[in-house]
Design a protein around this motif. Structure first.
Motif, PDB file in Angstrom:
ATOM      1  N   ASP A 158       0.802  -1.221   0.000  1.00 15.30           N
ATOM      2  CA  ASP A 158       0.000   0.000   0.000  1.00 15.30           C
ATOM      3  C   ASP A 158       0.838   1.276   0.000  1.00 15.30           C
TER       4      ASP A 158
ATOM      5  N   SER B 112      -3.038   5.082   2.628  1.00 16.13           N
ATOM      6  CA  SER B 112      -4.357   4.444   2.643  1.00 16.13           C
ATOM      7  C   SER B 112      -4.558   3.757   3.992  1.00 16.13           C
ATOM      8  N   GLU B 113      -5.609   4.146   4.708  1.00 17.26           N
ATOM      9  CA  GLU B 113      -5.868   3.546   6.009  1.00 17.26           C
ATOM     10  C   GLU B 113      -7.337   3.734   6.369  1.00 17.26           C
ATOM     11  N   ASP B 114      -7.788   2.859   7.244  1.00 16.67           N
ATOM     12  CA  ASP B 114      -9.172   2.899   7.704  1.00 16.67           C
ATOM     13  C   ASP B 114      -9.218   2.316   9.106  1.00 16.67           C
ATOM     14  N   THR B 115     -10.148   2.771   9.879  1.00 19.14           N
ATOM     15  CA  THR B 115     -10.231   2.283  11.267  1.00 19.14           C
ATOM     16  C   THR B 115     -10.449   0.779  11.341  1.00 19.14           C
ATOM     17  N   ASP B 116     -11.058   0.208  10.320  1.00 21.21           N
ATOM     18  CA  ASP B 116     -11.357  -1.236  10.327  1.00 21.21           C
ATOM     19  C   ASP B 116     -10.559  -1.990   9.262  1.00 21.21           C
ATOM     20  N   ASP B 117      -9.343  -1.506   8.949  1.00 22.37           N
ATOM     21  CA  ASP B 117      -8.584  -2.144   7.866  1.00 22.37           C
ATOM     22  C   ASP B 117      -7.788  -3.363   8.320  1.00 22.37           C
TER      23      ASP B 117
ATOM     24  N   GLU C 125      -5.076  -3.491  10.058  1.00 26.03           N
ATOM     25  CA  GLU C 125      -3.644  -3.244  10.209  1.00 26.03           C
ATOM     26  C   GLU C 125      -3.324  -2.865  11.656  1.00 26.03           C
TER      27      GLU C 125
ATOM     28  N   HIS D 255      -2.205  -0.341  13.909  1.00 32.09           N
ATOM     29  CA  HIS D 255      -2.085   1.111  13.837  1.00 32.09           C
ATOM     30  C   HIS D 255      -1.003   1.679  14.744  1.00 32.09           C
TER      31      HIS D 255
END
Length: 226
Positions: free
Chosen positions: A99, A171-176, A178, A180
């Motif tokens: 990513d 690219s990131e999302d609270t529910d991805d 990964e 954090h």
């Protein structure tokens, strides 16, 4: 205003949302960068050459030797060429290598190179000089007739252009899914001119010319920390 004036716009297929038709963004990129890459097919072989350029309104100006060079050959043959300019604005560190990305602005101009006529050649050469080294022409001797005869200025219309940009974070999302706690973000790329180095034959104590001082001053002011 779109990037193409007389032809149907070219469309980017991959990540099409990154294509821009903002004419001002195109001009900003072309006016900021100093080097582009000219590509053409010569005798069935693709050739790419980096070269300095200047934007003159709705045209790009490049120059070459009248004694040869594929640019002049391409112009004489009326061949279509491509001229690309890219600015790398930053590296994007995501939480996976897949990513991770770059922030950039890039443009490719397609068209046929046209020789600048003799009446406008001197002005075109001056425009190239002023773009690369503003004010330097007033500090050095005038170009000789022999030098002028050995140089040919070509121009490329900004009629058929495609531009692509990325200016975003990782690219990131609270529910991805990964972790954090791993750092992610953007490292902007800054460019500035270094300390001038006199040539070996420049006498010690020779003042740094106004054009060089102006270049350094502008570079430092543009990158001054808040």
């Amino acid at each position: 205003m779109t990037l193409t004036n007389t032809t149907a716009p070219r469309r980017i297929r991959r990540l099409a949302e990154r294509q821009t038709t903002d004419r001002d963004a195109l001009f900003a990129l072309l006016d900021e960068e100093l080097v582009g890459h000219l590509a053409a097919v010569v005798d069935g072989v693709p050739v790419v050459v980096p070269m300095g350029y200047a934007r003159d309104g709705e045209h790009l100006l490049v120059h070459g030797s009248t004694g040869g060079g594929f640019a002049l050959r391409a112009a004489a043959e009326g061949a279509t060429v491509a001229f690309s300019v890219t600015a790398l604005d930053g590296l994007v560190f995501a939480r996976s290598l897949f990513d991770s990305s770059m922030n950039y602005r890039s443009a490719v101009v397609y068209g046929v190179l046209e020789p600048v006529d003799d009446e406008r050649a001197d002005a075109a050469l001056l425009a190239l000089s002023e773009r690369l080294m503003p004010g330097r022409s007033a500090e050095v001797r005038a170009i000789t007739r022999r030098e002028a005869a050995a140089t040919r200025v070509l121009r490329l219309a900004l009629d058929d252009v495609v531009m692509k940009t990325r200016a975003a974070g990782a690219s990131e999302d609270t529910d991805d899914g990964e972790d954090h706690s791993t750092w992610a973000g953007v490292v902007p790329r800054e460019r500035r001119w270094g300390t001038p180095v006199p040539s070996p034959l420049t006498p010690e104590g020779t003042p740094t010319p106004v054009s060089v001082v102006a270049l350094m001053t502008r570079s430092r002011s543009e990158h001054r920390l808040p």
